[in-house]
Design an enzyme around this catalytic site. Structure first.
Site, PDB file in Angstrom:
ATOM      1  N   ASN A   9      34.514  42.467  17.186  1.00 16.03           N
ATOM      2  CA  ASN A   9      34.498  41.134  16.798  1.00 16.03           C
ATOM      3  C   ASN A   9      35.589  40.675  17.591  1.00 16.03           C
ATOM      4  OD1 ASN A   9      34.756  38.712  15.196  1.00 16.03           O
ATOM      5  ND2 ASN A   9      35.589  39.927  13.600  1.00 16.03           N
ATOM      6  N   TRP A  10      35.087  39.657  18.454  1.00 16.95           N
ATOM      7  CA  TRP A  10      35.984  38.774  19.299  1.00 16.95           C
ATOM      8  C   TRP A  10      36.857  37.770  18.408  1.00 16.95           C
ATOM      9  CZ3 TRP A  10      33.420  37.534  24.473  1.00 16.95           C
ATOM     10  CH2 TRP A  10      32.979  38.647  25.423  1.00 16.95           C
ATOM     11  N   LYS A  11      36.287  37.429  17.184  1.00 15.45           N
ATOM     12  CA  LYS A  11      36.881  36.226  16.578  1.00 15.45           C
ATOM     13  C   LYS A  11      36.922  34.892  17.579  1.00 15.45           C
ATOM     14  CE  LYS A  11      39.826  39.658  14.048  1.00 15.45           C
ATOM     15  NZ  LYS A  11      40.552  39.659  13.032  1.00 15.45           N
ATOM     16  N   GLY A 234      38.531  44.429  16.048  1.00 13.78           N
ATOM     17  CA  GLY A 234      38.935  43.167  16.381  1.00 13.78           C
ATOM     18  C   GLY A 234      39.916  43.253  17.709  1.00 13.78           C
ATOM     19  N   GLY A 235      41.038  43.368  17.548  1.00  8.44           N
ATOM     20  CA  GLY A 235      41.940  43.078  18.363  1.00  8.44           C
ATOM     21  C   GLY A 235      41.722  44.178  19.619  1.00  8.44           C
TER      22      GLY A 235
HETATM   23  C1  PEP Z   1      38.157  42.507  12.381  1.00 11.14           C
HETATM   24  O1  PEP Z   1      38.360  41.163  13.022  1.00 11.14           O
HETATM   25  O2  PEP Z   1      37.022  42.657  11.864  1.00 11.14           O
HETATM   26  C2  PEP Z   1      38.986  43.504  12.613  1.00 11.14           C
HETATM   27  C3  PEP Z   1      38.865  44.855  12.189  1.00 11.14           C
HETATM   28  O3  PEP Z   1      40.265  43.261  13.273  1.00 11.14           O
HETATM   29  P1  PEP Z   1      41.495  44.221  13.643  1.00 11.14           P
HETATM   30  O4  PEP Z   1      40.639  45.446  14.613  1.00 11.14           O
HETATM   31  O5  PEP Z   1      42.183  43.544  14.862  1.00 11.14           O
HETATM   32  O6  PEP Z   1      42.075  44.734  12.673  1.00 11.14           O
END
Ligand code: PEP
Length: 249
Positions: A9-11, A234-235
């Site tokens: 998930n690149w957000k 995400g990150g």
């Molecule tokens: C997400 O954005 O769905 C997520 C799980 O982010 P992160 O891995 O950065 O916690």
């Protein structure tokens, strides 16, 4: 046996130049892993065309991060399911906690979005998860059950098998705090049980992803749990080496 699925998930991150480097890094590092796992990236809508161009005929699928419940018309800023399909998307996230928190999305709206996605041939990744306050009050199961229930009620039984679920404790997203493998397994097992009340067969086949600070160094243990069928990342999805390390885990 459920195939593992890892979704990045690149957000709201990316640029054409950075995406090109990230996507080619992912594709070139994947090699034969696709025999065992599926992989996708969910990107900001303007970059769907770039994904279509660069990921076509590769093992990496792509998708959106949200969609409208409407087909077309006077809904400024929204993206229709048909538009995601037009750019070759296979997946769409629905009900990410950031959408619920910053855009007031209710579980009923999220359920409607999942129904619209399915009708368009997209795989909705329905995100559920408790806040820290929910967990500390002992309400984790009640909260994630209620979030899921709205979708279970809205989605026709014959479509449910196409759904992917993501358990994302809100307190673990982007914070560096990860649910322990045991905590995550417990929540996943509970969610599978909720789905089983509608269909035991679908529950058995449904992929339930864990999301919340999954990184190369904790992915192996999380993904080894019986009910954890992959990750929503995400990150760590913004660095090819980290994303690949999770996929290889
Ligand atoms: C997400 O954005 O769905 C997520 C799980 O982010 P992160 O891995 O950065 O916690």
């Amino acid at each position: 046996m459920r195939r593992k699925l890892v979704i990045g998930n690149w957000k709201m991150n990316g640029s054409r130049a950075a995406n090109a480097e990230l996507l080619s890094g992912i594709v070139s590092g994947l090699k034969d892993v696709n025999d065992r796992a599926d992989c996708a990236v969910c990107v900001p809508a303007p970059y769907l065309a770039q994904c279509q161009q660069e990921l076509n005929a590769t093992p990496v699928a792509w998708g959106g991060q949200d969609l409208s419940i409407h087909a077309s018309g006077a809904y400024t800023g929204e993206v229709a399911a048909s538009m995601l399909v037009d750019f070759g998307a296979s997946y769409v996230l629905v009900g990410h906690s950031e959408r619920r928190a910053y855009h007031g999305e209710t579980s009923e709206l999220v359920a409607q979005k999942a129904v619209v996605a399915l009708a368009a041939g997209l795989i909705p990744v329905i995100c559920v998860g408790e806040t820290l306050a929910d967990r500390e009050a002992g309400n984790t199961e009640a909260v994630i059950c209620a979030q899921l229930q709205a979708a279970l009620e809205a989605i026709p039984a014959d479509r449910l098998a196409q759904v992917v679920l993501a358990y994302e404790p809100v307190w673990a997203i982007g914070t560096g705090k990860t649910a322990t493998p045991q905590m995550a397994q417990q929540a996943h097992h509970f969610l599978r049980g909720c789905v089983a009340q509608k269909s035991a067969d679908v529950a058995d086949k449904m992929r339930i992803l864990y999301g919340g600070s999954m990184k190369p160094d904790n992915a192996g243990e999380l993904l080894a749990q019986a009910d954890i069928d992959g990750g929503l990342i995400g990150g760590a999805a913004l660095k090819a080496a980290d994303f690949l390390a999770i996929i290889h885990a």
